[in-house]
Scaffold this motif. Structure first.
Motif, PDB file in Angstrom:
ATOM      1  N   ARG A  68      69.198  16.233  22.969  1.00 48.64           N
ATOM      2  CA  ARG A  68      70.302  15.263  23.001  1.00 48.64           C
ATOM      3  C   ARG A  68      69.879  13.957  23.683  1.00 48.64           C
ATOM      4  O   ARG A  68      70.299  12.865  23.283  1.00 48.64           O
ATOM      5  CB  ARG A  68      71.499  15.867  23.734  1.00 48.64           C
ATOM      6  CG  ARG A  68      72.711  14.945  23.769  1.00 48.64           C
ATOM      7  CD  ARG A  68      73.920  15.629  24.372  1.00 48.64           C
ATOM      8  NE  ARG A  68      75.068  14.744  24.412  1.00 48.64           N
ATOM      9  CZ  ARG A  68      75.886  14.511  23.405  1.00 48.64           C
ATOM     10  NH1 ARG A  68      75.680  15.109  22.237  1.00 48.64           N
ATOM     11  NH2 ARG A  68      76.913  13.691  23.532  1.00 48.64           N
ATOM     12  N   ALA A  69      69.020  14.061  24.710  1.00 50.81           N
ATOM     13  CA  ALA A  69      68.695  12.894  25.524  1.00 50.81           C
ATOM     14  C   ALA A  69      67.653  11.986  24.890  1.00 50.81           C
ATOM     15  O   ALA A  69      67.658  10.771  25.142  1.00 50.81           O
ATOM     16  CB  ALA A  69      68.210  13.344  26.908  1.00 50.81           C
ATOM     17  N   ASP A  70      66.751  12.521  24.076  1.00 52.09           N
ATOM     18  CA  ASP A  70      65.638  11.740  23.535  1.00 52.09           C
ATOM     19  C   ASP A  70      65.855  11.480  22.049  1.00 52.09           C
ATOM     20  O   ASP A  70      65.894  12.417  21.248  1.00 52.09           O
ATOM     21  CB  ASP A  70      64.314  12.477  23.760  1.00 52.09           C
ATOM     22  CG  ASP A  70      63.114  11.561  23.574  1.00 52.09           C
ATOM     23  OD1 ASP A  70      63.132  10.741  22.638  1.00 52.09           O
ATOM     24  OD2 ASP A  70      62.156  11.668  24.365  1.00 52.09           O
ATOM     25  N   SER A  71      65.960  10.217  21.680  1.00 53.43           N
ATOM     26  CA  SER A  71      66.233   9.859  20.284  1.00 53.43           C
ATOM     27  C   SER A  71      65.086  10.255  19.351  1.00 53.43           C
ATOM     28  O   SER A  71      65.288  10.444  18.150  1.00 53.43           O
ATOM     29  CB  SER A  71      66.488   8.351  20.169  1.00 53.43           C
ATOM     30  OG  SER A  71      65.364   7.625  20.644  1.00 53.43           O
ATOM     31  N   ARG A  72      63.855  10.411  19.899  1.00 54.37           N
ATOM     32  CA  ARG A  72      62.720  10.816  19.065  1.00 54.37           C
ATOM     33  C   ARG A  72      62.853  12.244  18.560  1.00 54.37           C
ATOM     34  O   ARG A  72      62.173  12.651  17.617  1.00 54.37           O
ATOM     35  CB  ARG A  72      61.411  10.659  19.843  1.00 54.37           C
ATOM     36  CG  ARG A  72      61.011   9.211  20.120  1.00 54.37           C
ATOM     37  CD  ARG A  72      59.789   9.127  21.004  1.00 54.37           C
ATOM     38  NE  ARG A  72      60.030   9.721  22.315  1.00 54.37           N
ATOM     39  CZ  ARG A  72      59.134   9.761  23.291  1.00 54.37           C
ATOM     40  NH1 ARG A  72      57.921   9.250  23.089  1.00 54.37           N
ATOM     41  NH2 ARG A  72      59.425  10.301  24.459  1.00 54.37           N
ATOM     42  N   LEU A  73      63.715  13.015  19.205  1.00 52.52           N
ATOM     43  CA  LEU A  73      63.937  14.400  18.788  1.00 52.52           C
ATOM     44  C   LEU A  73      65.151  14.538  17.863  1.00 52.52           C
ATOM     45  O   LEU A  73      65.540  15.657  17.535  1.00 52.52           O
ATOM     46  CB  LEU A  73      64.127  15.297  20.019  1.00 52.52           C
ATOM     47  CG  LEU A  73      62.955  15.331  21.012  1.00 52.52           C
ATOM     48  CD1 LEU A  73      63.240  16.303  22.144  1.00 52.52           C
ATOM     49  CD2 LEU A  73      61.652  15.694  20.323  1.00 52.52           C
ATOM     50  N   HIS A  74      65.731  13.404  17.471  1.00 51.87           N
ATOM     51  CA  HIS A  74      66.875  13.455  16.551  1.00 51.87           C
ATOM     52  C   HIS A  74      66.375  13.523  15.113  1.00 51.87           C
ATOM     53  O   HIS A  74      66.606  12.636  14.287  1.00 51.87           O
ATOM     54  CB  HIS A  74      67.780  12.233  16.767  1.00 51.87           C
ATOM     55  CG  HIS A  74      68.417  12.200  18.116  1.00 51.87           C
ATOM     56  ND1 HIS A  74      69.171  11.137  18.576  1.00 51.87           N
ATOM     57  CD2 HIS A  74      68.423  13.121  19.124  1.00 51.87           C
ATOM     58  CE1 HIS A  74      69.601  11.392  19.794  1.00 51.87           C
ATOM     59  NE2 HIS A  74      69.157  12.587  20.154  1.00 51.87           N
ATOM     60  N   VAL A  75      65.674  14.606  14.817  1.00 57.75           N
ATOM     61  CA  VAL A  75      65.100  14.840  13.491  1.00 57.75           C
ATOM     62  C   VAL A  75      65.531  16.239  13.041  1.00 57.75           C
ATOM     63  O   VAL A  75      65.979  17.049  13.862  1.00 57.75           O
ATOM     64  CB  VAL A  75      63.563  14.716  13.510  1.00 57.75           C
ATOM     65  CG1 VAL A  75      63.143  13.293  13.830  1.00 57.75           C
ATOM     66  CG2 VAL A  75      62.953  15.681  14.519  1.00 57.75           C
ATOM     67  N   PRO A  76      65.428  16.544  11.733  1.00 59.23           N
ATOM     68  CA  PRO A  76      65.932  17.821  11.216  1.00 59.23           C
ATOM     69  C   PRO A  76      65.423  19.055  11.957  1.00 59.23           C
ATOM     70  O   PRO A  76      66.207  19.954  12.273  1.00 59.23           O
ATOM     71  CB  PRO A  76      65.468  17.819   9.761  1.00 59.23           C
ATOM     72  CG  PRO A  76      65.425  16.373   9.393  1.00 59.23           C
ATOM     73  CD  PRO A  76      64.968  15.671  10.627  1.00 59.23           C
ATOM     74  N   MET A  77      64.112  19.109  12.247  1.00 63.07           N
ATOM     75  CA  MET A  77      63.565  20.303  12.884  1.00 63.07           C
ATOM     76  C   MET A  77      64.238  20.574  14.215  1.00 63.07           C
ATOM     77  O   MET A  77      64.616  21.713  14.523  1.00 63.07           O
ATOM     78  CB  MET A  77      62.058  20.157  13.086  1.00 63.07           C
ATOM     79  CG  MET A  77      61.410  21.385  13.728  1.00 63.07           C
ATOM     80  SD  MET A  77      59.629  21.224  13.972  1.00 63.07           S
ATOM     81  CE  MET A  77      59.598  20.167  15.428  1.00 63.07           C
ATOM     82  N   TYR A  78      64.423  19.534  15.016  1.00 64.03           N
ATOM     83  CA  TYR A  78      65.004  19.738  16.339  1.00 64.03           C
ATOM     84  C   TYR A  78      66.518  19.920  16.278  1.00 64.03           C
ATOM     85  O   TYR A  78      67.108  20.545  17.165  1.00 64.03           O
ATOM     86  CB  TYR A  78      64.615  18.584  17.263  1.00 64.03           C
ATOM     87  CG  TYR A  78      63.160  18.653  17.644  1.00 64.03           C
ATOM     88  CD1 TYR A  78      62.693  19.622  18.519  1.00 64.03           C
ATOM     89  CD2 TYR A  78      62.232  17.781  17.073  1.00 64.03           C
ATOM     90  CE1 TYR A  78      61.355  19.718  18.842  1.00 64.03           C
ATOM     91  CE2 TYR A  78      60.886  17.868  17.387  1.00 64.03           C
ATOM     92  CZ  TYR A  78      60.459  18.837  18.271  1.00 64.03           C
ATOM     93  OH  TYR A  78      59.122  18.943  18.582  1.00 64.03           O
TER      94      TYR A  78
END
Length: 314
Positions: free
Chosen positions: A50-60
């Motif tokens: 939730r905190a890191d926008s780089r992890l706002h991808v389908p896998m995560y």
């Protein structure tokens, strides 16, 4: 009469896993440690995603759904088991037993479906990288998450409703550490063989179909990996796939044996161990295997810790 029903409001007695001998105290401490580590790992992963926008991808996004399930799974069973061990009282109300059974099936079926859909995500990423943004667009991700949760709710609702219609005899002692369907059926006065057969058949849809999708997806991924020119990339991909398949194998192997093998072929002790695998061991391992070893997650963690350090200095 020995086989007369008690009122539906009567409590059940959960036998539990441990007694107060030395070895069992050690095992209980191990279970408590794994429970705590699993909750912390999955909660930390949710926070990082939730905190890191780089992890706002389908896998995560799919991993965040897995973490939600892995937080709920142990919470359904372990606190009650621990309370029974520490307080020496294993009674659980009829409503509490029904709720445990419902949420165990909800979490279990949802996770089984989600793991299979996550394997498709890895297949799309490795085998069709150019089409990945289209294959795994936001609507598809939401549909995957909704399908997994809805599958769990539907199966749990039907199975719990059927199980609670069976008459239960004078013995209310559940030879298990939680109110799981196979253990509860053993207390019924009625002939449950037809229902147990139907349960095994339904396992083909609930368990074997997702397993076949996982095997197919990872088989195609491995084939693509073996054709990679970079030995380092090939080694990394093989290590990741093997660790994923190990955890998936633990989860599905225990569930298949519990729900698809007739109860006459496995006893209470085996059932307890199998239930621990998919309700505690795999939820604890999942954040380690799927996420916390990933470079992106480690970077997000370092970023969050760095922010915390800067705020503390201020």
């Amino acid at each position: 009469m020995a086989e007369s029903n008690q009122p539906m409001t009567s409590d059940f007695i959960l036998v539990g896993l441990f007694n107060h001998t030395g070895p069992h105290l050690v095992l209980f401490s191990l279970v408590a440690t794994m429970f705590t580590a699993g909750l912390l790992g999955n909660t930390a992963l949710l926070f990082l995603i939730r905190a890191d926008s780089r992890l706002h991808v389908p896998m995560y996004f799919l991993l965040s759904q897995l973490s939600l399930l892995d937080i709920g799974f142990p919470l359904v069973t372990i606190p009650k088991m621990a309370a029974g061990f520490l307080l020496g009282e294993g009674s659980i109300s009829f409503g509490g037993c029904a709720a445990q059974m419902f949420f165990l099936m909800l979490m279990g079926v949802s996770e089984a479906v989600l793991l299979s859909l996550m394997s498709y995500d890895r297949y799309a990423a490795v085998c069709h990288p150019l089409h990945y943004p289209v294959l795994m667009r936001r609507q598809v991700c939401l549909l995957m998450a909704g399908t997994s949760w809805l599958s769990g709710v539907l199966v749990a609702s039907v199975q719990t409703a059927i199980a609670l219609r069976f008459p239960y005899c004078a013995s209310r002692t559940v030879d298990h550490f939680c109110c799981e369907l196979p253990a509860l059926l053993k207390l019924s006065c009625a002939d449950t063989s037809a229902y147990e057969l139907a349960l095994s058949v339904s396992g083909v849809l609930i368990l074997l179909l997702p397993i076949s999708l996982i095997v197919t997806s990872y088989g195609l991924v491995l084939r693509a990996v073996l054709h990679m020119r970079s030995a380092e990339a090939r080694h990394k991909a093989l290590a990741t796939c093997s660790s994923h398949l190990t955890v998936v194998g633990l989860f599905y192997g225990a569930a298949v044996f519990m729900y698809m093998v007739p109860g006459a072929f496995h006893g209470p002790h085996q059932d307890n161990v199998l239930s621990l695998f998919y309700s505690l061991v795999t939820p604890t391992l999942n954040p380690l295997v799927y996420s916390l070893r990933n470079r992106e997650v480690r970077r997000a963690m370092a970023k969050v810790i760095g922010r915390g350090g800067c705020r503390a200095k201020r």
